[in-house]
Design a protein around this motif. Sequence first.
Motif, PDB file in Angstrom:
ATOM      1  N   GLN A 149       0.807  -1.220  -0.053  1.00 58.73           N
ATOM      2  CA  GLN A 149       0.075  -0.082   0.187  1.00 58.73           C
ATOM      3  C   GLN A 149       0.853   1.211  -0.072  1.00 58.73           C
ATOM      4  O   GLN A 149       1.740   1.303   0.842  1.00 58.73           O
ATOM      5  N   GLU A 150       0.491   2.228  -0.819  1.00 61.19           N
ATOM      6  CA  GLU A 150       1.148   3.552  -1.165  1.00 61.19           C
ATOM      7  C   GLU A 150       0.118   4.479  -1.113  1.00 61.19           C
ATOM      8  O   GLU A 150      -0.982   4.437  -1.477  1.00 61.19           O
ATOM      9  N   GLY A 151       0.683   5.631  -1.146  1.00 63.08           N
ATOM     10  CA  GLY A 151      -0.414   7.066  -0.984  1.00 63.08           C
ATOM     11  C   GLY A 151       0.155   8.136  -0.335  1.00 63.08           C
ATOM     12  O   GLY A 151       1.010   8.206   0.312  1.00 63.08           O
ATOM     13  N   VAL A 152      -0.777   9.175  -0.240  1.00 63.80           N
ATOM     14  CA  VAL A 152      -0.439  10.476   0.209  1.00 63.80           C
ATOM     15  C   VAL A 152      -1.489  10.629   1.322  1.00 63.80           C
ATOM     16  O   VAL A 152      -2.540  10.692   1.091  1.00 63.80           O
ATOM     17  N   THR A 153      -1.233  11.135   2.626  1.00 64.15           N
ATOM     18  CA  THR A 153      -1.978  11.265   3.605  1.00 64.15           C
ATOM     19  C   THR A 153      -1.968  12.701   3.976  1.00 64.15           C
ATOM     20  O   THR A 153      -0.844  13.294   4.425  1.00 64.15           O
ATOM     21  N   GLY A 154      -3.171  13.643   4.089  1.00 68.40           N
ATOM     22  CA  GLY A 154      -3.180  14.979   4.340  1.00 68.40           C
ATOM     23  C   GLY A 154      -3.617  14.939   5.513  1.00 68.40           C
ATOM     24  O   GLY A 154      -4.464  14.398   6.155  1.00 68.40           O
ATOM     25  N   PHE A 155      -3.294  16.066   6.406  1.00 63.80           N
ATOM     26  CA  PHE A 155      -3.506  16.015   7.889  1.00 63.80           C
ATOM     27  C   PHE A 155      -3.615  17.582   8.039  1.00 63.80           C
ATOM     28  O   PHE A 155      -3.315  18.422   7.582  1.00 63.80           O
ATOM     29  N   ARG A 156      -4.267  17.879   9.375  1.00 65.61           N
ATOM     30  CA  ARG A 156      -4.474  19.305  10.106  1.00 65.61           C
ATOM     31  C   ARG A 156      -4.217  18.945  11.451  1.00 65.61           C
ATOM     32  O   ARG A 156      -5.142  18.343  12.031  1.00 65.61           O
ATOM     33  N   ARG A 172      -7.199  14.125   3.870  1.00 63.45           N
ATOM     34  CA  ARG A 172      -7.066  13.448   2.455  1.00 63.45           C
ATOM     35  C   ARG A 172      -6.756  12.119   3.048  1.00 63.45           C
ATOM     36  O   ARG A 172      -5.335  12.142   3.618  1.00 63.45           O
ATOM     37  N   SER A 173      -7.243  11.083   2.355  1.00 66.47           N
ATOM     38  CA  SER A 173      -6.937   9.732   2.775  1.00 66.47           C
ATOM     39  C   SER A 173      -5.895   9.177   1.680  1.00 66.47           C
ATOM     40  O   SER A 173      -6.016   9.530   0.504  1.00 66.47           O
ATOM     41  N   SER A 174      -5.013   8.480   2.232  1.00 66.04           N
ATOM     42  CA  SER A 174      -4.285   7.683   1.295  1.00 66.04           C
ATOM     43  C   SER A 174      -4.820   6.516   0.548  1.00 66.04           C
ATOM     44  O   SER A 174      -4.033   5.811  -0.357  1.00 66.04           O
ATOM     45  N   GLY A 175      -5.926   6.117   1.153  1.00 66.54           N
ATOM     46  CA  GLY A 175      -6.639   4.921   0.696  1.00 66.54           C
ATOM     47  C   GLY A 175      -6.208   3.712   1.697  1.00 66.54           C
ATOM     48  O   GLY A 175      -6.954   2.542   1.311  1.00 66.54           O
ATOM     49  N   SER A 176      -5.209   3.957   2.599  1.00 71.42           N
ATOM     50  CA  SER A 176      -5.033   2.642   3.557  1.00 71.42           C
ATOM     51  C   SER A 176      -5.213   3.277   4.933  1.00 71.42           C
ATOM     52  O   SER A 176      -4.495   4.363   5.218  1.00 71.42           O
ATOM     53  N   PRO A 177      -6.180   2.832   5.545  1.00 71.58           N
ATOM     54  CA  PRO A 177      -6.194   2.980   6.720  1.00 71.58           C
ATOM     55  C   PRO A 177      -5.021   2.929   7.839  1.00 71.58           C
ATOM     56  O   PRO A 177      -4.772   3.686   8.773  1.00 71.58           O
ATOM     57  N   ALA A 207      -3.115  26.545  14.147  1.00 74.65           N
ATOM     58  CA  ALA A 207      -3.542  25.097  13.463  1.00 74.65           C
ATOM     59  C   ALA A 207      -2.161  25.206  12.401  1.00 74.65           C
ATOM     60  O   ALA A 207      -1.412  26.026  12.069  1.00 74.65           O
ATOM     61  N   TYR A 208      -2.144  23.929  11.854  1.00 74.56           N
ATOM     62  CA  TYR A 208      -1.068  23.754  10.732  1.00 74.56           C
ATOM     63  C   TYR A 208      -1.517  22.540  10.213  1.00 74.56           C
ATOM     64  O   TYR A 208      -1.947  21.692  10.492  1.00 74.56           O
ATOM     65  N   SER A 209      -1.175  22.703   8.674  1.00 72.67           N
ATOM     66  CA  SER A 209      -1.718  21.712   7.883  1.00 72.67           C
ATOM     67  C   SER A 209      -0.621  21.190   6.767  1.00 72.67           C
ATOM     68  O   SER A 209       0.221  22.147   6.584  1.00 72.67           O
ATOM     69  N   SER A 210      -0.571  19.825   6.493  1.00 72.64           N
ATOM     70  CA  SER A 210       0.516  19.608   5.509  1.00 72.64           C
ATOM     71  C   SER A 210       0.298  18.101   5.176  1.00 72.64           C
ATOM     72  O   SER A 210      -0.973  17.438   5.334  1.00 72.64           O
ATOM     73  N   GLN A 211       0.995  17.289   4.606  1.00 78.65           N
ATOM     74  CA  GLN A 211       0.753  15.837   4.212  1.00 78.65           C
ATOM     75  C   GLN A 211       2.114  15.047   4.232  1.00 78.65           C
ATOM     76  O   GLN A 211       3.173  15.582   4.355  1.00 78.65           O
ATOM     77  N   VAL A 212       1.868  13.784   4.077  1.00 79.06           N
ATOM     78  CA  VAL A 212       3.145  12.954   4.196  1.00 79.06           C
ATOM     79  C   VAL A 212       2.931  11.932   2.988  1.00 79.06           C
ATOM     80  O   VAL A 212       1.671  11.106   2.984  1.00 79.06           O
ATOM     81  N   ARG A 213       3.811  11.795   2.224  1.00 78.35           N
ATOM     82  CA  ARG A 213       3.847  10.938   1.168  1.00 78.35           C
ATOM     83  C   ARG A 213       4.366   9.661   1.552  1.00 78.35           C
ATOM     84  O   ARG A 213       5.603   9.392   2.056  1.00 78.35           O
ATOM     85  N   TRP A 214       3.790   8.631   1.430  1.00 76.66           N
ATOM     86  CA  TRP A 214       4.079   6.956   1.935  1.00 76.66           C
ATOM     87  C   TRP A 214       4.489   6.298   0.555  1.00 76.66           C
ATOM     88  O   TRP A 214       3.354   6.182  -0.083  1.00 76.66           O
ATOM     89  N   GLN A 215       5.680   5.990   0.321  1.00 73.73           N
ATOM     90  CA  GLN A 215       6.238   5.292  -0.651  1.00 73.73           C
ATOM     91  C   GLN A 215       7.086   4.197  -0.405  1.00 73.73           C
ATOM     92  O   GLN A 215       7.883   4.534   0.528  1.00 73.73           O
ATOM     93  N   ILE A 216       6.762   2.784  -0.825  1.00 77.66           N
ATOM     94  CA  ILE A 216       7.612   1.552  -0.494  1.00 77.66           C
ATOM     95  C   ILE A 216       9.203   1.860  -0.846  1.00 77.66           C
ATOM     96  O   ILE A 216       9.333   2.182  -2.014  1.00 77.66           O
ATOM     97  N   PRO A 217       9.844   1.748  -0.001  1.00 73.82           N
ATOM     98  CA  PRO A 217      11.455   2.072  -0.223  1.00 73.82           C
ATOM     99  C   PRO A 217      11.752   0.892  -1.272  1.00 73.82           C
ATOM    100  O   PRO A 217      11.580  -0.217  -1.033  1.00 73.82           O
TER     101      PRO A 217
END
Length: 219
Positions: A149-156, A172-177, A207-217
């Motif tokens: 599973q890979e994807g980008v998770t947005g958060f606040r 923003r969901s990455s598609g993977s809980p 408040a602070y908002s950003s995102q994390v990109r999850w990618q299998i190394p």
Amino acid sequence: MAYADQQMSGNKITALIIVALLHVVVGYALVTGLAYSAFKKIKEVTTAVKIDPDKPPPPPPPPPPKTDTPPPPPIVAPPPPIQLNFAPPPIQTVQTPPPPAPPPPVVAVPAPPAPPPPRFSPKAAVPKGHPNEWASDNDYPTRALQLGQEGVTGFRLSIGTDGKVASCDITRSSGSPELDKTTCDLIRRRARFSPATDGDGNPTTGAYSSQVRWQIPKD
């Protein structure tokens, strides 16, 4: 005989006087333009007057008898009654609309006084350190790796007055809980902020908002 001659001479004189008067009347009528009317009247008079020297003039006619009661007035039939049938004019009721209500008075409301300018410029919460250090490849969840599973998770994030993360919401969901849950767990533990400040320079929530990109190394 002498008396008879005298009486006859008197009658002749009378006749001559009458004839002379008739001539005067005829001349006057001719002068005034009434010759024709006067001539007819003279003819009637001369015809009516017959001199009879032996017969005395007739007595005048008796006057008409006087009546005490006046003659009855003529009978006049009364005119027939006139019947006039006039239909009364129709009555039209005109409803006059009431006058419009006057507009409400305009009351000038004074503007509220402007707030005093802030003594300090408000500042937002600022992360301490680099946000890329909050999550790394070593933090990749084992189950997500196994499932690929890979994807980008947005958060606040909500930042408290002490600079710590008070809450984390996925925008923003990455598609993977599994990846989304790992993102908020890592940030709550590792993220630190310089708290936001208000116009007086006092710490406040932010408040602070950003995102994390999850990618299998890759190996």
